[in-house]
Design a protein around this motif. Structure first.
Motif, PDB file in Angstrom:
ATOM      1  N   GLY B 138      39.822  36.551  14.171  1.00  0.00           N
ATOM      2  CA  GLY B 138      39.334  36.269  12.821  1.00  0.00           C
ATOM      3  C   GLY B 138      38.945  34.806  12.700  1.00  0.00           C
ATOM      4  O   GLY B 138      37.920  34.459  12.106  1.00  0.00           O
ATOM      5  N   PHE B 139      39.755  33.950  13.273  1.00  0.00           N
ATOM      6  CA  PHE B 139      39.480  32.515  13.306  1.00  0.00           C
ATOM      7  C   PHE B 139      38.181  32.257  14.072  1.00  0.00           C
ATOM      8  O   PHE B 139      37.338  31.472  13.656  1.00  0.00           O
ATOM      9  CB  PHE B 139      40.662  31.842  14.007  1.00  0.00           C
ATOM     10  CG  PHE B 139      40.903  30.430  13.600  1.00  0.00           C
ATOM     11  CD1 PHE B 139      41.332  30.131  12.321  1.00  0.00           C
ATOM     12  CD2 PHE B 139      40.729  29.399  14.501  1.00  0.00           C
ATOM     13  CE1 PHE B 139      41.569  28.835  11.946  1.00  0.00           C
ATOM     14  CE2 PHE B 139      40.976  28.092  14.136  1.00  0.00           C
ATOM     15  CZ  PHE B 139      41.395  27.807  12.868  1.00  0.00           C
ATOM     16  N   ILE B 140      38.037  32.955  15.217  1.00  0.00           N
ATOM     17  CA  ILE B 140      36.854  32.749  16.068  1.00  0.00           C
ATOM     18  C   ILE B 140      35.591  33.245  15.352  1.00  0.00           C
ATOM     19  O   ILE B 140      34.585  32.533  15.266  1.00  0.00           O
ATOM     20  CB  ILE B 140      37.027  33.469  17.417  1.00  0.00           C
ATOM     21  CG1 ILE B 140      38.208  32.858  18.176  1.00  0.00           C
ATOM     22  CG2 ILE B 140      35.753  33.368  18.253  1.00  0.00           C
ATOM     23  CD1 ILE B 140      38.546  33.537  19.471  1.00  0.00           C
ATOM     24  N   TRP B 141      35.636  34.477  14.807  1.00  0.00           N
ATOM     25  CA  TRP B 141      34.452  35.000  14.106  1.00  0.00           C
ATOM     26  C   TRP B 141      34.098  34.116  12.914  1.00  0.00           C
ATOM     27  O   TRP B 141      32.937  33.953  12.558  1.00  0.00           O
ATOM     28  CB  TRP B 141      34.654  36.443  13.630  1.00  0.00           C
ATOM     29  CG  TRP B 141      34.962  37.459  14.683  1.00  0.00           C
ATOM     30  CD1 TRP B 141      35.897  38.461  14.602  1.00  0.00           C
ATOM     31  CD2 TRP B 141      34.355  37.623  15.976  1.00  0.00           C
ATOM     32  NE1 TRP B 141      35.924  39.196  15.755  1.00  0.00           N
ATOM     33  CE2 TRP B 141      34.987  38.709  16.618  1.00  0.00           C
ATOM     34  CE3 TRP B 141      33.358  36.932  16.668  1.00  0.00           C
ATOM     35  CZ2 TRP B 141      34.647  39.142  17.893  1.00  0.00           C
ATOM     36  CZ3 TRP B 141      33.019  37.350  17.945  1.00  0.00           C
ATOM     37  CH2 TRP B 141      33.652  38.434  18.540  1.00  0.00           C
ATOM     38  N   GLY B 142      35.149  33.551  12.268  1.00  0.00           N
ATOM     39  CA  GLY B 142      34.896  32.633  11.160  1.00  0.00           C
ATOM     40  C   GLY B 142      34.082  31.431  11.622  1.00  0.00           C
ATOM     41  O   GLY B 142      33.159  30.989  10.938  1.00  0.00           O
ATOM     42  N   GLY B 143      34.422  30.928  12.824  1.00  0.00           N
ATOM     43  CA  GLY B 143      33.660  29.827  13.403  1.00  0.00           C
ATOM     44  C   GLY B 143      32.233  30.237  13.700  1.00  0.00           C
ATOM     45  O   GLY B 143      31.284  29.478  13.461  1.00  0.00           O
ATOM     46  N   VAL B 144      32.056  31.471  14.206  1.00  0.00           N
ATOM     47  CA  VAL B 144      30.711  31.969  14.501  1.00  0.00           C
ATOM     48  C   VAL B 144      29.879  32.025  13.220  1.00  0.00           C
ATOM     49  O   VAL B 144      28.712  31.617  13.202  1.00  0.00           O
ATOM     50  CB  VAL B 144      30.794  33.372  15.156  1.00  0.00           C
ATOM     51  CG1 VAL B 144      29.407  33.982  15.280  1.00  0.00           C
ATOM     52  CG2 VAL B 144      31.448  33.279  16.524  1.00  0.00           C
ATOM     53  N   ALA B 145      30.496  32.502  12.125  1.00  0.00           N
ATOM     54  CA  ALA B 145      29.774  32.588  10.849  1.00  0.00           C
ATOM     55  C   ALA B 145      29.315  31.200  10.402  1.00  0.00           C
ATOM     56  O   ALA B 145      28.180  31.022   9.948  1.00  0.00           O
ATOM     57  CB  ALA B 145      30.657  33.227   9.784  1.00  0.00           C
ATOM     58  N   LEU B 146      30.199  30.204  10.551  1.00  0.00           N
ATOM     59  CA  LEU B 146      29.840  28.834  10.164  1.00  0.00           C
ATOM     60  C   LEU B 146      28.740  28.268  11.052  1.00  0.00           C
ATOM     61  O   LEU B 146      27.923  27.460  10.616  1.00  0.00           O
ATOM     62  CB  LEU B 146      31.063  27.925  10.239  1.00  0.00           C
ATOM     63  CG  LEU B 146      32.008  27.971   9.060  1.00  0.00           C
ATOM     64  CD1 LEU B 146      33.306  27.266   9.392  1.00  0.00           C
ATOM     65  CD2 LEU B 146      31.364  27.311   7.850  1.00  0.00           C
ATOM     66  N   LEU B 147      28.742  28.729  12.308  1.00  0.00           N
ATOM     67  CA  LEU B 147      27.739  28.257  13.255  1.00  0.00           C
ATOM     68  C   LEU B 147      26.363  28.796  12.871  1.00  0.00           C
ATOM     69  O   LEU B 147      25.347  28.113  13.016  1.00  0.00           O
ATOM     70  CB  LEU B 147      28.126  28.749  14.651  1.00  0.00           C
ATOM     71  CG  LEU B 147      27.693  27.918  15.854  1.00  0.00           C
ATOM     72  CD1 LEU B 147      28.204  26.503  15.713  1.00  0.00           C
ATOM     73  CD2 LEU B 147      28.248  28.553  17.123  1.00  0.00           C
ATOM     74  N   ILE B 148      26.323  30.050  12.385  1.00  0.00           N
ATOM     75  CA  ILE B 148      25.056  30.675  12.013  1.00  0.00           C
ATOM     76  C   ILE B 148      24.492  30.037  10.746  1.00  0.00           C
ATOM     77  O   ILE B 148      23.307  29.755  10.635  1.00  0.00           O
ATOM     78  CB  ILE B 148      25.238  32.197  11.811  1.00  0.00           C
ATOM     79  CG1 ILE B 148      25.659  32.852  13.129  1.00  0.00           C
ATOM     80  CG2 ILE B 148      23.946  32.833  11.301  1.00  0.00           C
ATOM     81  CD1 ILE B 148      26.099  34.287  12.979  1.00  0.00           C
TER      82      ILE B 148
END
Lengths: 313, 328
Positions: B138-148
């Motif tokens: 969840g932490f990782i996907w959250g980072g991916v969302a911020l990256l996009i």
């Protein structure tokens, strides 16, 4: 080689300390001159609130539980402290701890007496506390929250410019934790209940009392961690401890306490908290955007936990 | 008490708790609709439409969580996966035509499936408990969302937004409600009645027994997480459809609320029991609550407190029934 592996298997704490040393060495090699007494002092300062949250989490995870309300409780206690500081430091401090106590009692009743899964129970109370704080903050808009000087010293102060003040609190809590877990009946009961609740029940142990006290202690430790945190930031906002939820669980897991209960201890959690703090420091040194840091942090935690599961399997 | 009486009392308590599990949520939902009508007499087609529109992402999140929980897991990365689908759709669809948007929506739902399958694979391979793995991913996907998408922005063609907001697809139901029924009906209902659905329930109920009956519990778990990812993808696209923008942090709400909806909706967290209807109704209820609070002129922030209280009450009532059962 296999002998070394066997040694690490037998003493997993050694593996953790080794890993911590590798991390610190890695920083020093990548950026020579980074690791100074001041850097160590800052790392300890930042590790303390995490390790205190981890202490509570260790207690509940030893019994096979988990507490997902710790972040909300820490934030809540910090916010209550700051908004009531005008009525006297002692009063505000007491009120902040009462929040921890109250949430702990509700969690304890649910988990210990009514046998609700800890995950759901603490998720629910976490939501309640978070929502209640949002509502409470609406009434506090006019007031001027401030963090008492005493708490600022606790969260950010350093003796002779090097020894963080919160290290003393952490050391006291650590000593109490280690003593309780290894030298008292309650400590042994935590392991026993985590290992086999049914067997404990049949042996005549009042399991609910053990679990109840366990969750109350965890929430109280979370409230204390919130105070240290707000002392460090000197600004109470409603998302203060949100980012600590994952690390609070991760430092316990990395520290070798099984989420199924019955195995582990606080010594591992201490090293786990230090490893995570150093990891954050490494990621800060790397010149990468915030989201990438977040992804790397998660990925490293996951691989550490996986490696640990392999090592001890 | 004689043994026969004991048996009878315990089976009565058991059947009561089963009965509550099956009918509790529809009754609770009906009661809340009646209460809403009593508070706000003008509650009509428009309000139904805004309720359905507002609840659509949460209903998808609840369905995703329910499927994972039924198969014996829990997914604390639901919110972040929804955030990824949300920002991905809002940034890709911004300058796309209506037709391209529909294609992109399918693509994004597939991305969700892949994310879910990664969660499941990590859990199966690493042997770390579900909670820890999904808390971390969840932490990782959250980072991916911020990256996009670093800050709220993006958009979608107005025709595409109109699919959710309009009421033109069917004469009786608002589009959002129709979408909800179609998404669950077309994907979950056929799976539920197939061998795959049975293997999900079997794995959640008892992985060893499932293995001995010829089910591969590891594969079943990966598929359950993948299917959960599909519904998270739909939820994220629905979020774009209902809000018109992508927000990298908007997903956080859905993790906790999806678990809340599953628990309130009567799905057992022990796995193997329950369905999707209860959690979907619970999602509607959790969306209706803040609306009612606004009608009553109460701070809608109380909604979160009520949501937490509801979870605690529901599980405590369940725990109390088991407690009485154990005593009798």
């Amino acid at each position: 080689m296999s002998k070394a592996l066997a040694l690490l298997r037998g003493h997993t704490i050694l593996a953790l300390v080794l890993l911590l040393a590798v991390f610190v060495l890695g920083i020093e090699i990548a950026r020579p001159g980074t690791v100074t007494p001041l850097w160590v002092s800052n790392a300890l300062l930042f590790a303390a609130p995490l390790a205190i949250l981890g202490a509570g989490q260790t207690l509940v995870m030893l019994t096979g539980g988990i507490d997902l309300s710790v972040a909300s409780v820490a934030t809540g206690s910090a916010y209550i402290l700051a908004t009531n500081a005008a009525s006297g430091d002692g009063f505000a401090l007491a009120l902040a701890l009462v929040l921890g106590l109250a949430v702990g009692i509700v969690n304890g009743l649910g988990v210990a007496v009514l046998r609700v899964q800890p995950l759901v129970m603490t998720l629910g109370t976490g939501l309640m506390v978070g929502g209640a704080m949002t509502v409470y903050s609406q009434y506090m808009l006019a007031s001027q929250p401030h963090v008492p000087a005493m708490i600022q010293t606790l969260g950010a102060g350093k003796l002779i410019g090097l020894i963080p003040v919160d290290l003393f609190l952490w050391a006291a809590i650590a000593a109490l934790m280690l003593f309780t877990l290894h030298r008292t009946g309650f400590g042994r009961l935590l392991y026993a209940v985590g290992d086999n609740r049914e067997a404990c029940h049949l042996a005549g142990i009042r399991v609910w009392r053990v679990l109840f006290l366990d969750y109350v202690l965890c929430a109280l430790l979370a409230a204390i961690a919130g105070l240290v945190l707000v002392g460090g930031t000197n600004a109470a906002d409603l998302s203060l401890a949100d980012v600590y939820l994952l690390p609070s669980v991760a430092c316990v897991i990395i520290g070798g306490t099984s989420i199924f209960g019955g195995r582990g201890g606080y010594a591992g959690t201490i090293v786990g908290a230090l490893i995570l703090t150093v990891l954050t420091s490494i990621l800060t040194l790397l010149d990468v955007p915030e989201p990438v840091k977040q992804i790397l942090y998660g990925a490293i935690i996951l691989s550490l936990a996986a490696a640990y599961a392999r090592l001890t399997a | 008490m004689s043994a026969a009486n004991k048996m009878e009392a315990s089976s009565a308590a058991h059947s009561l708790s089963r009965y509550l599990r099956a009918t509790g949520m529809p009754l609770l939902f009906l009661a809340s609709i009646l209460a809403t009508l009593a508070i706000h007499r003008d509650f009509g087609a428009f309000d139904v439409q805004s309720l359905a529109l507002g609840a659509l992402p949460l209903a998808m999140a609840a369905t995703a969580q329910a499927i994972v929980v039924i198969s014996g897991g829990i997914d604390l990365s639901v919110g972040s996966m929804i955030a990824v689908a949300n920002v991905l759709s809002a940034s890709l669809m911004q300058h796309a035509s209506f037709r391209q948007s529909l294609g992109l929506a399918v693509l994004i739902i597939l991305v969700g499936a892949v994310q879910g399958a990664i969660n499941g694979t990590l859990i199966v391979l690493s042997r770390i408990p579900d909670i820890v793995v999904t808390l971390t991913t969840g932490f990782i996907w959250g980072g991916v969302a911020l990256l996009i998408l670093e800050r709220p922005g993006g958009g979608a063609p107005s025709d595409f937004l109109e699919i959710g907001a309009g009421a033109d697809l069917s004469p009786v139901l608002p589009n959002a409600l129709l979408l909800l029924i179609v998404a669950v009906g077309v994907i979950w209902v056929p799976i539920r009645s197939s061998r795959l659905g049975l293997s999900l329930y079997a794995t959640g109920s008892d992985p060893i027994a499932a293995f001995r009956s010829g089910v591969d519990p590891r594969l079943a778990r990966i598929l359950a997480y993948g299917l959960g990812g599909v519904f998270c993808g739909i939820g994220g696209v629905a979020l774009t459809m209902t809000t018109g923008i992508g927000a990298p942090l908007a997903g956080a709400y859905y993790t906790l609320s999806s678990v809340a909806a599953v628990v309130i909706g009567g799905v057992s967290l022990n796995g193997g029991r329950g369905g999707v209807l209860g959690p979907v109704l619970a999602a509607l209820l959790l969306t209706l609550l803040p609306m009612d609070l606004i009608f009553l002129n109460i701070d809608p922030n109380y909604g979160q407190v009520i949501q937490g209280t509801l979870i605690v009450l529901v599980v405590m009532i369940g725990g109390f029934a088991a407690f009485m059962q154990g005593r009798s």
